[in-house]
Design an enzyme around this catalytic site. Structure first.
Site, PDB file in Angstrom:
ATOM      1  N   LYS A  10      -0.703   2.924 -12.161  1.00 30.77           N
ATOM      2  CA  LYS A  10      -2.121   3.038 -11.810  1.00 30.77           C
ATOM      3  C   LYS A  10      -2.919   1.937 -12.515  1.00 30.77           C
ATOM      4  CE  LYS A  10      -2.285   7.544  -9.897  1.00 30.77           C
ATOM      5  NZ  LYS A  10      -1.544   8.728 -10.302  1.00 30.77           N
ATOM      6  N   LYS A  15       6.204   2.067   1.134  1.00 28.91           N
ATOM      7  CA  LYS A  15       6.259   3.518   0.935  1.00 28.91           C
ATOM      8  C   LYS A  15       5.000   4.176   1.529  1.00 28.91           C
ATOM      9  CE  LYS A  15       6.087   7.080  -2.452  1.00 28.91           C
ATOM     10  NZ  LYS A  15       5.833   7.628  -3.718  1.00 28.91           N
ATOM     11  N   LYS A  59      -1.082   8.028   0.774  1.00 33.61           N
ATOM     12  CA  LYS A  59      -2.507   8.106   1.137  1.00 33.61           C
ATOM     13  C   LYS A  59      -3.261   6.902   0.593  1.00 33.61           C
ATOM     14  CE  LYS A  59      -1.672  12.743   0.474  1.00 33.61           C
ATOM     15  NZ  LYS A  59      -1.319  13.525  -0.690  1.00 33.61           N
TER      16      LYS A  59
HETATM   17  P1  ADP Z   1       0.500  10.055  -2.115  1.00 30.76           P
HETATM   18  O1  ADP Z   1       1.285   8.862  -2.611  1.00 30.76           O
HETATM   19  O2  ADP Z   1       0.293   9.970  -0.653  1.00 30.76           O
HETATM   20  O3  ADP Z   1      -0.787  10.262  -2.874  1.00 30.76           O
HETATM   21  P2  ADP Z   1       1.492  12.224  -3.687  1.00 30.76           P
HETATM   22  O4  ADP Z   1       1.639  11.312  -4.869  1.00 30.76           O
HETATM   23  O5  ADP Z   1       0.376  13.210  -3.681  1.00 30.76           O
HETATM   24  O6  ADP Z   1       1.409  11.327  -2.365  1.00 30.76           O
HETATM   25  O7  ADP Z   1       2.870  12.962  -3.463  1.00 30.76           O
HETATM   26  C1  ADP Z   1       3.046  14.345  -3.271  1.00 30.76           C
HETATM   27  C2  ADP Z   1       4.523  14.632  -3.142  1.00 30.76           C
HETATM   28  O8  ADP Z   1       5.071  13.992  -1.981  1.00 30.76           O
HETATM   29  C3  ADP Z   1       5.367  14.111  -4.326  1.00 30.76           C
HETATM   30  O9  ADP Z   1       6.369  15.067  -4.635  1.00 30.76           O
HETATM   31  C4  ADP Z   1       5.973  12.844  -3.814  1.00 30.76           C
HETATM   32  O10 ADP Z   1       7.216  12.555  -4.409  1.00 30.76           O
HETATM   33  C5  ADP Z   1       6.143  13.114  -2.325  1.00 30.76           C
HETATM   34  N1  ADP Z   1       5.950  11.856  -1.574  1.00 30.76           N
HETATM   35  C6  ADP Z   1       4.797  11.163  -1.442  1.00 30.76           C
HETATM   36  N2  ADP Z   1       4.966  10.077  -0.672  1.00 30.76           N
HETATM   37  C7  ADP Z   1       6.273  10.072  -0.312  1.00 30.76           C
HETATM   38  C8  ADP Z   1       7.083   9.189   0.485  1.00 30.76           C
HETATM   39  N3  ADP Z   1       6.569   8.137   1.081  1.00 30.76           N
HETATM   40  N4  ADP Z   1       8.386   9.504   0.639  1.00 30.76           N
HETATM   41  C9  ADP Z   1       8.914  10.607   0.061  1.00 30.76           C
HETATM   42  N5  ADP Z   1       8.222  11.468  -0.696  1.00 30.76           N
HETATM   43  C10 ADP Z   1       6.909  11.216  -0.902  1.00 30.76           C
END
Ligand code: ADP
Ligand code: TRP
Length: 342
Positions: free
Chosen positions: A128, A208, A211
């Site tokens: 971050k 990847k 959001k």
């Molecule tokens: P974002 O990156 O969209 O903010 P989060 O960090 O809130 O997503 O992730 C929530 C859950 O979803 C976590 O357990 C994370 O490992 C899983 N996750 C998020 N993005 C992916 C992805 N592209 N592929 C697989 N798992 C993911």
């Protein structure tokens, strides 16, 4: 470890049960990465014997969210998403993190035995910072709150995506520091990853899916908007008849999420061979749209029902909060007594 007591011929039998717990941040609409990387696994685990706790990490969301109305909306949407996708409140406890304020107290107890160095090594914090986020203290201490979430319910197994593994390992470390100082208070948790294939669902641009990158596809997207979003999947300008490596084509990665192995192999074979029978990118995208519409159709219908019955969602979260709170209060008493606050 949960304890189940029941009476058998006048004798109370106590059986140890595995406790599963995971949390998800209410940050925007949940996407396919969240589904294949986390939510689907949580829902499948309900079938395993044991106790299941899933919560919406709204305290964690405060480290980045400054919009109360949006936060409230996201918490509700996240609850509805889990329920629509099959989380059964009879089998699993679904609750809001902030309905169990005991975790913030445990956060303090854990903070008091945790060295700064441990937190400074957190990959997600360093990432971050590298992305230019100006950190607040909450963001820095995020892993301690997460450890408290895990330890407050005597969790044995924490199903998470790959990016959260280090946080679970930190919870193991913090349990170790506390237990080392005060005796066996906290249960050591283990993480569990989703299937290898789904640890990194790609986004519309091939990076990847996240959001934060704006390359995500909402689980419940449908109709014209879905077609438009899937249309954005990045491809090159090679013609359909040119033979290609299916592993290098983004729409094929999306098909792999939805198609059964037989159909997927057939598509892969046609792409590899090329020629007049080979599908073009538009064709692959159309199949992605169809398959996704079909896979989530039942959940989409359940989502509509839940949207129309907000009282039901409130009731599930409230009951969940009570069950989770009862468990956390036992652990809190144990921890306070151990460190001399009782
Ligand atoms: P974002 O990156 O969209 O903010 P989060 O960090 O809130 O997503 O992730 C929530 C859950 O979803 C976590 O357990 C994370 O490992 C899983 N996750 C998020 N993005 C992916 C992805 N592209 N592929 C697989 N798992 C993911
Ligand atoms: N940090 C997790 C995420 O971003 C959410 C979370 C908070 C969590 N507390 C937790 C996950 C406890 C597992 C256990 O996805």
């Amino acid at each position: 470890m949960g304890r189940l007591s029941h009476s058998q011929a006048g004798v109370t039998v106590v059986t140890a049960m595995t406790t599963y717990l995971s949390g998800i941040q209410p940050s925007g609409l949940q996407h396919l990465g969240n589904y294949f990387g986390a939510i689907r696994q949580h829902i499948e685990l309900q079938a395993e014997a044991g106790e299941h706790f899933y919560f919406i990490a709204d305290y964690h969301a405060l480290t980045t969210n400054r919009d109360p109305a949006a936060l409230r909306e996201c918490v509700r949407e996240t609850a509805i998403t889990y329920l629509a996708l099959g989380l059964d409140p009879e089998r699993a406890t679904l609750f809001r993190q902030s309905d169990v304020p005991e975790v913030t107290e445990l956060t303090w107890l854990l903070a008091s035995v945790t060295g700064m160095g441990l937190l400074e090594r957190a990959h997600s914090y360093k990432d971050k910072l590298a992305h230019g986020v100006k950190p607040n203290v909450g963001l820095f201490t995020y892993p301690i709150l997460m450890a408290a979430d895990i330890l407050a319910y005597d969790s044995d197994v924490v199903p998470v995506g790959k990016d959260q593994v280090q946080h679970v390992e930190m919870a193991q470390d913090m349990a170790g520091y506390f237990n080392g100082a005060y005796g066996e208070v906290f249960t050591r948790p283990e993480y569990r990853l989703a299937g290898e294939a789904f640890t990194k669902v790609p986004g519309l641009d091939g990076q990847k899916m996240s959001k934060t990158y704006g390359n995500d596809l909402w689980i419940f997207e449908s109709g014209k908007r879905l077609k438009k979003r899937v249309g954005k999947l990045v491809t090159d300008s090679r013609p359909p008849e040119e033979a290609k490596d299916p592993d290098e084509i983004l729409p094929m990665d999306f098909l792999a999420l939805f198609l059964d192995p037989g159909e997927l192999e057939e598509w892969r074979g046609r792409v590899r061979e090329g020629g007049a029978e080979a599908p073009g990118y538009g064709h692959m995208k159309m199949r992605v749209v169809e398959a996704m519409e079909e896979q989530f159709a039942p959940a989409r219908a359940r989502r509509e029902e839940l949207l129309a019955d907000p009282g039901r969602v409130d009731e599930i979260l409230e009951q969940g909060g009570q069950v989770a709170g009862n468990r956390a209060r036992e652990v809190r008493e144990r921890a306070l007594a151990a460190c001399g606050l009782r």
